[in-house]
Write a protein that holds these residues in place. Structure first.
Motif, PDB file in Angstrom:
ATOM      1  N   PRO A 112       0.823  -1.217   0.000  1.00 32.27           N
ATOM      2  CA  PRO A 112       0.000   0.000   0.000  1.00 32.27           C
ATOM      3  C   PRO A 112       0.859   1.271   0.000  1.00 32.27           C
ATOM      4  N   HIS A 113       2.050   1.175   0.611  1.00 29.31           N
ATOM      5  CA  HIS A 113       2.961   2.321   0.657  1.00 29.31           C
ATOM      6  C   HIS A 113       3.407   2.681  -0.766  1.00 29.31           C
ATOM      7  N   HIS A 114       3.831   1.686  -1.518  1.00 26.13           N
ATOM      8  CA  HIS A 114       4.238   1.897  -2.910  1.00 26.13           C
ATOM      9  C   HIS A 114       3.055   2.368  -3.764  1.00 26.13           C
ATOM     10  N   ARG A 115       1.881   1.764  -3.523  1.00 22.61           N
ATOM     11  CA  ARG A 115       0.706   2.149  -4.319  1.00 22.61           C
ATOM     12  C   ARG A 115       0.418   3.640  -4.156  1.00 22.61           C
ATOM     13  N   GLN A 116       0.573   4.134  -2.923  1.00 19.02           N
ATOM     14  CA  GLN A 116       0.295   5.559  -2.698  1.00 19.02           C
ATOM     15  C   GLN A 116       1.346   6.426  -3.404  1.00 19.02           C
ATOM     16  N   ALA A 117       2.608   5.984  -3.383  1.00 15.70           N
ATOM     17  CA  ALA A 117       3.663   6.742  -4.067  1.00 15.70           C
ATOM     18  C   ALA A 117       3.379   6.793  -5.567  1.00 15.70           C
ATOM     19  N   GLY A 135       1.449   9.747 -10.225  1.00 11.46           N
ATOM     20  CA  GLY A 135       0.513   9.845 -11.341  1.00 11.46           C
ATOM     21  C   GLY A 135      -0.120  11.228 -11.475  1.00 11.46           C
ATOM     22  N   LEU A 136      -0.044  12.028 -10.403  1.00 16.33           N
ATOM     23  CA  LEU A 136      -0.613  13.382 -10.449  1.00 16.33           C
ATOM     24  C   LEU A 136       0.328  14.371 -11.140  1.00 16.33           C
ATOM     25  N   ALA A 137       1.611  14.043 -11.174  1.00 18.42           N
ATOM     26  CA  ALA A 137       2.620  15.001 -11.641  1.00 18.42           C
ATOM     27  C   ALA A 137       2.490  15.431 -13.104  1.00 18.42           C
ATOM     28  N   PRO A 138       2.258  14.515 -14.052  1.00 17.41           N
ATOM     29  CA  PRO A 138       2.246  14.942 -15.457  1.00 17.41           C
ATOM     30  C   PRO A 138       1.297  16.104 -15.744  1.00 17.41           C
ATOM     31  N   GLY A 139       0.129  16.119 -15.128  1.00 16.31           N
ATOM     32  CA  GLY A 139      -0.848  17.179 -15.404  1.00 16.31           C
ATOM     33  C   GLY A 139      -0.765  18.365 -14.480  1.00 16.31           C
ATOM     34  N   ARG A 140       0.060  18.276 -13.402  1.00 12.49           N
ATOM     35  CA  ARG A 140       0.053  19.345 -12.406  1.00 12.49           C
ATOM     36  C   ARG A 140       1.423  19.989 -12.170  1.00 12.49           C
ATOM     37  N   ALA A 141       2.496  19.223 -12.337  1.00 11.11           N
ATOM     38  CA  ALA A 141       3.832  19.754 -12.034  1.00 11.11           C
ATOM     39  C   ALA A 141       4.260  20.806 -13.052  1.00 11.11           C
ATOM     40  N   GLU A 195      11.957  18.550 -13.913  1.00  9.28           N
ATOM     41  CA  GLU A 195      12.695  17.628 -13.029  1.00  9.28           C
ATOM     42  C   GLU A 195      11.734  16.868 -12.113  1.00  9.28           C
ATOM     43  N   VAL A 196      10.700  17.556 -11.653  1.00 11.24           N
ATOM     44  CA  VAL A 196       9.699  16.902 -10.794  1.00 11.24           C
ATOM     45  C   VAL A 196       8.934  15.863 -11.610  1.00 11.24           C
ATOM     46  N   LYS A 197       8.604  16.223 -12.856  1.00 10.89           N
ATOM     47  CA  LYS A 197       7.899  15.264 -13.731  1.00 10.89           C
ATOM     48  C   LYS A 197       8.749  14.015 -13.964  1.00 10.89           C
ATOM     49  N   LYS A 198      10.073  14.220 -14.168  1.00  7.92           N
ATOM     50  CA  LYS A 198      10.961  13.077 -14.406  1.00  7.92           C
ATOM     51  C   LYS A 198      11.085  12.227 -13.138  1.00  7.92           C
ATOM     52  N   LEU A 199      11.203  12.903 -11.999  1.00  6.88           N
ATOM     53  CA  LEU A 199      11.302  12.207 -10.718  1.00  6.88           C
ATOM     54  C   LEU A 199      10.062  11.344 -10.493  1.00  6.88           C
ATOM     55  N   ALA A 200       8.882  11.910 -10.765  1.00 11.95           N
ATOM     56  CA  ALA A 200       7.626  11.172 -10.594  1.00 11.95           C
ATOM     57  C   ALA A 200       7.584   9.958 -11.525  1.00 11.95           C
ATOM     58  N   ALA A 201       8.059  10.144 -12.769  1.00 11.53           N
ATOM     59  CA  ALA A 201       8.079   9.022 -13.726  1.00 11.53           C
ATOM     60  C   ALA A 201       9.026   7.923 -13.251  1.00 11.53           C
ATOM     61  N   ASP A 202      10.176   8.323 -12.685  1.00  8.75           N
ATOM     62  CA  ASP A 202      11.153   7.345 -12.168  1.00  8.75           C
ATOM     63  C   ASP A 202      10.570   6.554 -11.001  1.00  8.75           C
ATOM     64  N   ILE A 203       9.842   7.251 -10.133  1.00  6.63           N
ATOM     65  CA  ILE A 203       9.226   6.599  -8.958  1.00  6.63           C
ATOM     66  C   ILE A 203       8.214   5.548  -9.425  1.00  6.63           C
ATOM     67  N   LYS A 204       7.372   5.943 -10.382  1.00 11.26           N
ATOM     68  CA  LYS A 204       6.347   5.023 -10.899  1.00 11.26           C
ATOM     69  C   LYS A 204       7.000   3.814 -11.573  1.00 11.26           C
ATOM     70  N   ALA A 222       9.911   2.496 -11.043  1.00 12.88           N
ATOM     71  CA  ALA A 222      10.592   1.611 -10.088  1.00 12.88           C
ATOM     72  C   ALA A 222       9.606   0.847  -9.204  1.00 12.88           C
ATOM     73  N   GLN A 223       8.546   1.523  -8.776  1.00 15.99           N
ATOM     74  CA  GLN A 223       7.704   0.936  -7.734  1.00 15.99           C
ATOM     75  C   GLN A 223       6.591   0.037  -8.262  1.00 15.99           C
ATOM     76  N   ASP A 224       6.114   0.271  -9.480  1.00 13.15           N
ATOM     77  CA  ASP A 224       5.090  -0.626 -10.052  1.00 13.15           C
ATOM     78  C   ASP A 224       5.562  -2.089 -10.074  1.00 13.15           C
ATOM     79  N   PRO A 225       6.774  -2.378 -10.622  1.00 16.45           N
ATOM     80  CA  PRO A 225       7.240  -3.769 -10.648  1.00 16.45           C
ATOM     81  C   PRO A 225       7.475  -4.328  -9.242  1.00 16.45           C
ATOM     82  N   GLU A 226       7.893  -3.456  -8.304  1.00 18.41           N
ATOM     83  CA  GLU A 226       8.133  -3.919  -6.930  1.00 18.41           C
ATOM     84  C   GLU A 226       6.817  -4.343  -6.273  1.00 18.41           C
ATOM     85  N   ILE A 227       5.741  -3.642  -6.592  1.00 17.20           N
ATOM     86  CA  ILE A 227       4.421  -4.026  -6.056  1.00 17.20           C
ATOM     87  C   ILE A 227       4.069  -5.436  -6.541  1.00 17.20           C
TER      88      ILE A 227
END
Length: 211
Positions: free
Chosen positions: A72-77, A82-88, A92-101, A103-108
């Motif tokens: 659930p921790h990863h799901r929330q991240a 997922g909010l970043a592309p339309g709001r950031a 750099e923040v958009k790239k960071l958000a994409a990197d987080i997604k 990395a964490q999707d496969p870990e889930i």
């Protein structure tokens, strides 16, 4: 005389044969006894304890807690990212958000696979229940709503501040898994989470410092 000697010899032979038979029987009995104790008895006690050790070596309660907490921790991240592309505003923040997604999707999926293989229940989708709020830097519903309503520079700042707290929680959970877990792949993943998320925390702190 010769008859007596013959009788004595026969008696001695019978006694010797009896003694030999007795020794053989005793040896056979001991051997079988040892065999039973060694293979039957010993194995009977050694096998279960060996299987128990093997099974404990595969995973323990800490591994289960790590997987059930991190999903659930990863799901929330991922939801936050997922909010970043339309709001950031910041690329750099958009790239960071994409990197987080990324990395964490496969870990889930990996964590869910472990729980299934261990006969444990995988936390349900959207299981942001009250038991996980406040755990390991998890965002509250109010914080998530504020982030959803933010945009531009305000979103960038809120996203990074909240994600730093979120990542710090994940790092702590991963350190607990490294200390207490028994499942090799899980402790390895915990190490990877510590490395990657610590680097992202540093990167976000730098970005916030630039603003």
């Amino acid at each position: 005389m010769s008859h007596k000697r013959s009788f004595v010899r026969r008696t001695a032979a019978v006694v010797a044969a009896g003694a030999a038979a007795f020794v053989l029987a005793a040896c056979g009995g001991d051997g079988n006894g040892d065999g039973s104790a060694g293979h039957g008895g010993h194995n009977a006690t050694a096998s279960p304890s060996a299987s128990a050790s093997a099974s404990q070596g595969q995973h323990n309660a800490a591994d289960v807690a790590f997987a059930k907490g991190m999903i659930p921790h990863h799901r929330q991240a991922v939801e936050m990212a997922g909010l970043a592309p339309g709001r950031a505003q910041s690329a750099e923040v958009k790239k960071l958000a994409a990197d987080i997604k990324k990395a964490q999707d496969p870990e889930i999926r990996t964590l869910s696979g472990w729980l299934t293989s261990w006969g444990e229940e995988v936390p349900a989708e959207g299981a942001m229940d009250h038991s996980v709020h406040g755990m390991g830097g998890m965002m509250t519903d109010e914080e998530m709503t504020e982030l959803e309503n933010a945009s531009g520079k305000a979103f960038d700042t809120a996203f990074m501040e909240l994600m730093i707290k979120h990542h710090e929680g994940a790092v702590e959970m991963a350190k607990t898994e490294q200390a207490d877990g028994a499942h090799g792949p899980a402790t390895k993943l915990a190490g990877e989470i510590i490395t990657s998320q610590s680097a992202e925390i540093e990167r976000m702190n730098e970005l916030l410092g630039k603003d």
